[in-house]
Enzyme design. Structure first.
Site, PDB file in Angstrom:
ATOM      1  N   HIS A  21      -0.844   1.018  -9.573  1.00 26.28           N
ATOM      2  CA  HIS A  21      -1.661   0.144  -8.543  1.00 26.28           C
ATOM      3  C   HIS A  21      -2.343  -1.059  -9.448  1.00 26.28           C
ATOM      4  O   HIS A  21      -3.436  -1.469  -9.590  1.00 26.28           O
ATOM      5  CB  HIS A  21      -2.635   0.944  -7.880  1.00 26.28           C
ATOM      6  CG  HIS A  21      -3.094   0.152  -6.671  1.00 26.28           C
ATOM      7  ND1 HIS A  21      -3.494   0.608  -5.471  1.00 26.28           N
ATOM      8  CD2 HIS A  21      -2.976  -1.319  -6.487  1.00 26.28           C
ATOM      9  CE1 HIS A  21      -3.883  -0.149  -4.560  1.00 26.28           C
ATOM     10  NE2 HIS A  21      -3.567  -1.467  -5.173  1.00 26.28           N
ATOM     11  N   ARG A  40       0.779  -1.150   0.068  1.00 25.55           N
ATOM     12  CA  ARG A  40      -0.164  -0.130   0.094  1.00 25.55           C
ATOM     13  C   ARG A  40       0.867   1.351   0.040  1.00 25.55           C
ATOM     14  O   ARG A  40       1.673   1.178   0.567  1.00 25.55           O
ATOM     15  CB  ARG A  40      -0.981   0.140   1.243  1.00 25.55           C
ATOM     16  CG  ARG A  40      -2.068  -0.803   1.142  1.00 25.55           C
ATOM     17  CD  ARG A  40      -3.076  -0.221   0.167  1.00 25.55           C
ATOM     18  NE  ARG A  40      -4.364  -1.125   0.151  1.00 25.55           N
ATOM     19  CZ  ARG A  40      -4.523  -2.305  -0.530  1.00 25.55           C
ATOM     20  NH1 ARG A  40      -3.691  -2.262  -1.501  1.00 25.55           N
ATOM     21  NH2 ARG A  40      -5.489  -2.722  -0.547  1.00 25.55           N
TER      22      ARG A  40
HETATM   23  P1  NDP Z   1      -2.008 -11.531   4.633  1.00 27.55           P
HETATM   24  O1  NDP Z   1      -2.706 -10.947   5.433  1.00 27.55           O
HETATM   25  O2  NDP Z   1      -1.904 -12.829   3.992  1.00 27.55           O
HETATM   26  O3  NDP Z   1      -0.342 -11.336   4.844  1.00 27.55           O
HETATM   27  C1  NDP Z   1       0.190 -10.076   5.489  1.00 27.55           C
HETATM   28  C2  NDP Z   1       1.518 -10.445   6.095  1.00 27.55           C
HETATM   29  O4  NDP Z   1       1.845  -8.889   6.716  1.00 27.55           O
HETATM   30  C3  NDP Z   1       1.422 -11.309   7.014  1.00 27.55           C
HETATM   31  O5  NDP Z   1       2.819 -12.008   7.081  1.00 27.55           O
HETATM   32  C4  NDP Z   1       1.704 -10.500   8.451  1.00 27.55           C
HETATM   33  O6  NDP Z   1       2.382 -11.133   9.514  1.00 27.55           O
HETATM   34  C5  NDP Z   1       2.520  -9.494   7.954  1.00 27.55           C
HETATM   35  N1  NDP Z   1       2.095  -8.296   8.731  1.00 27.55           N
HETATM   36  C6  NDP Z   1       0.957  -7.463   8.884  1.00 27.55           C
HETATM   37  N2  NDP Z   1       1.358  -6.704  10.001  1.00 27.55           N
HETATM   38  C7  NDP Z   1       2.490  -6.793  10.204  1.00 27.55           C
HETATM   39  C8  NDP Z   1       3.433  -5.811  11.174  1.00 27.55           C
HETATM   40  N3  NDP Z   1       2.838  -4.996  11.900  1.00 27.55           N
HETATM   41  N4  NDP Z   1       4.796  -6.259  11.344  1.00 27.55           N
HETATM   42  C9  NDP Z   1       5.432  -7.186  10.446  1.00 27.55           C
HETATM   43  N5  NDP Z   1       4.294  -7.789   9.773  1.00 27.55           N
HETATM   44  C10 NDP Z   1       3.160  -7.855   9.694  1.00 27.55           C
HETATM   45  O7  NDP Z   1      -1.990 -10.451   3.144  1.00 27.55           O
HETATM   46  P2  NDP Z   1      -1.850 -10.822   1.753  1.00 27.55           P
HETATM   47  O8  NDP Z   1      -0.534 -11.449   1.320  1.00 27.55           O
HETATM   48  O9  NDP Z   1      -2.944 -11.350   0.967  1.00 27.55           O
HETATM   49  O10 NDP Z   1      -1.592  -9.291   1.067  1.00 27.55           O
HETATM   50  C11 NDP Z   1      -0.762  -8.233   1.497  1.00 27.55           C
HETATM   51  C12 NDP Z   1      -1.154  -6.814   1.155  1.00 27.55           C
HETATM   52  O11 NDP Z   1      -1.002  -6.792  -0.362  1.00 27.55           O
HETATM   53  C13 NDP Z   1      -2.749  -6.592   1.141  1.00 27.55           C
HETATM   54  O12 NDP Z   1      -2.832  -6.024   2.465  1.00 27.55           O
HETATM   55  C14 NDP Z   1      -2.720  -5.291   0.275  1.00 27.55           C
HETATM   56  O13 NDP Z   1      -2.455  -4.273   0.993  1.00 27.55           O
HETATM   57  C15 NDP Z   1      -1.739  -5.481  -0.909  1.00 27.55           C
HETATM   58  N6  NDP Z   1      -2.169  -6.013  -2.122  1.00 27.55           N
HETATM   59  C16 NDP Z   1      -1.676  -5.116  -3.137  1.00 27.55           C
HETATM   60  C17 NDP Z   1      -2.221  -5.552  -4.535  1.00 27.55           C
HETATM   61  C18 NDP Z   1      -1.889  -4.538  -5.851  1.00 27.55           C
HETATM   62  O14 NDP Z   1      -2.308  -4.693  -6.733  1.00 27.55           O
HETATM   63  N7  NDP Z   1      -0.762  -3.580  -5.588  1.00 27.55           N
HETATM   64  C19 NDP Z   1      -3.182  -6.419  -4.798  1.00 27.55           C
HETATM   65  C20 NDP Z   1      -3.501  -7.263  -3.603  1.00 27.55           C
HETATM   66  C21 NDP Z   1      -2.873  -6.992  -2.207  1.00 27.55           C
HETATM   67  P3  NDP Z   1       1.701 -12.472  10.157  1.00 27.55           P
HETATM   68  O15 NDP Z   1       2.106 -13.717   9.132  1.00 27.55           O
HETATM   69  O16 NDP Z   1       2.632 -12.795  11.506  1.00 27.55           O
HETATM   70  O17 NDP Z   1       0.305 -12.378  10.463  1.00 27.55           O
HETATM   71  C1  OXD Z   2      -6.113  -5.363  -3.341  1.00 27.57           C
HETATM   72  C2  OXD Z   2      -5.461  -4.606  -4.298  1.00 27.57           C
HETATM   73  O1  OXD Z   2      -5.835  -5.079  -2.118  1.00 27.57           O
HETATM   74  O2  OXD Z   2      -5.780  -4.831  -5.477  1.00 27.57           O
HETATM   75  O3  OXD Z   2      -6.536  -6.738  -3.737  1.00 27.57           O
HETATM   76  O4  OXD Z   2      -4.820  -3.434  -3.956  1.00 27.57           O
END
Ligand code: NDP
Ligand code: OXD
Length: 326
Positions: free
Chosen positions: A289, A241
């Site tokens: 994005h 993000r």
């Molecule tokens: P998940 O919820 O599966 O994974 C999130 C990861 O981040 C986990 O490993 C989690 O740790 C870690 N995390 C969260 N908070 C913290 C913190 N404070 N400190 C350290 N690690 C942290 O999410 P996804 O993998 O499915 O997606 C990740 C992000 O990708 C989405 O939230 C979205 O913002 C972004 N995204 C962007 C897209 C784009 O087109 N640019 C498309 C899709 C998604 P833990 O394993 O310990 O829970």
């Molecule tokens: C998502 C994105 O969160 O597209 O899926 O950013």
């Protein structure tokens, strides 16, 4: 079935929950067409306060709209990230389901591999040379000397890690809690952050935006990346993000030599303003994005199936923990 019995059956069958659709920035018609194959769909703002609405399917919904639905039962995010749901007023206390889908994961995996390989194979350097018609090969370290560090070892991060391992890179991962993964050096929490960064040449950010992660990619983080690695300086890839990053710090790090290059898919403000110095920067690669865009053709049917399952009393999948915001 006799007529009386049939009438009794009809009257005792609860109305199927209607859907409020609020998908700012996406084409609502495509979502509408697919969801309305099975359910009544109301497009915002028409559905505000409608008591027959059980489900909201949202992306950057109108502020306050969810709290005004008196019988809302489940919120579905059309994206993997759910920060848009927590922006502004807190959402009502109902389950929030996010997207986990093979095609979204695959898109993100492609984006990460593409950007890692481009930094690794010096794409930005060669494009600059091409513009000047320069024929000179640069020194190329092998992948197994380059460490890619993935911040966020969740659905998307883990998949990308596996693909990068298959390409021969060394892979580190950083998460909130303890995560283990074959072939990946894992770190977690505040105490794991500096060792993780110190061992990273290409930083890939796949974190969710939460109060704990907002602004996390600042100059201090960038300056802890491995400065004497085989690429001649560390690179940043952010597809998580935009508000995870401090863009002024990224620009400063690019100018003072802390950061070699950056690939940014997300920005503090989207769309990226025309006057942003990131656009013309020769060592920044900008995408709008678009790393992994939600496709209703793949996502509407599983949402409808979850609604059916929920009505049969089955557990919802891919639930968000509202206490941590992801
Ligand atoms: P998940 O919820 O599966 O994974 C999130 C990861 O981040 C986990 O490993 C989690 O740790 C870690 N995390 C969260 N908070 C913290 C913190 N404070 N400190 C350290 N690690 C942290 O999410 P996804 O993998 O499915 O997606 C990740 C992000 O990708 C989405 O939230 C979205 O913002 C972004 N995204 C962007 C897209 C784009 O087109 N640019 C498309 C899709 C998604 P833990 O394993 O310990 O829970
Ligand atoms: C998502 C994105 O969160 O597209 O899926 O950013």
């Amino acid at each position: 079935m006799a007529l009386v019995e049939f009438q009794r059956h009809i009257m005792s069958t609860p109305a199927r929950g209607r859907i409020l659709l609020s998908v700012t920035g996406f084409n609502p018609q495509r979502w509408y067409d697919l969801l309305s194959k099975k359910r009544d769909v109301v497009l915002e703002p028409a559905g505000a306060e409608d008591p027959s609405i059980d489900y909201a399917v949202v992306w950057k919904q109108q502020p306050g709209i969810l709290s005004r639905l008196p019988n809302l039962k489940v919120i579905f995010s059309i994206g993997a990230g759910v920060d848009h749901i927590f922006t502004g007023d807190p959402p009502p206390d109902v389950p929030i389901v996010r997207v986990i889908a093979d095609n979204l994961t695959q898109y993100m995996c492609e984006y990460v591999c593409w950007r890692v390989l481009d930094h690794h194979r010096q794409g930005i350097h060669y494009r600059t040379q091409q513009a000047r018609k320069v024929w000179r090969d640069a020194q190329q370290p092998p992948a197994n000397e380059v460490s890619v560090g993935i911040m966020g070892l969740g659905e998307l991060g883990r998949h990308a890690a596996r693909a990068l391992l298959a390409l021969g890179f060394k892979v580190n991962g950083w998460s909130r809690g303890v995560r283990t993964m074959d072939g990946v050096s894992t770190f977690h929490g505040a105490e794991g952050m500096t060792p993780f960064l110190n061992a990273t040449d290409i930083l890939v950010v796949l974190l969710p935006l939460t109060p704990a992660t907002e602004g996390i990619i600042d100059h201090s983080v960038l300056s802890r990346l491995r400065q004497d690695g085989p690429l001649g300086g560390p690179c940043l890839i952010n597809a998580g993000r935009g508000r995870l990053q401090r863009e002024a710090d990224i620009l400063r790090a690019l100018e003072d030599g802390t950061l070699k290059e950056a690939s940014l898919d997300v920005f503090e403000r989207e769309p990226l303003a025309p006057e942003s110095p990131l656009w013309p920067h020769p060592r920044v690669f900008v995408t709008p994005h678009a790393a992994a865009v939600s496709d209703p053709a793949h996502l509407a049917a599983p949402m409808l199936r979850q609604m059916e399952a929920f009505e049969r009393g089955e557990a919802l999948e891919n639930l968000v923990d509202p206490k941590v915001g992801y």
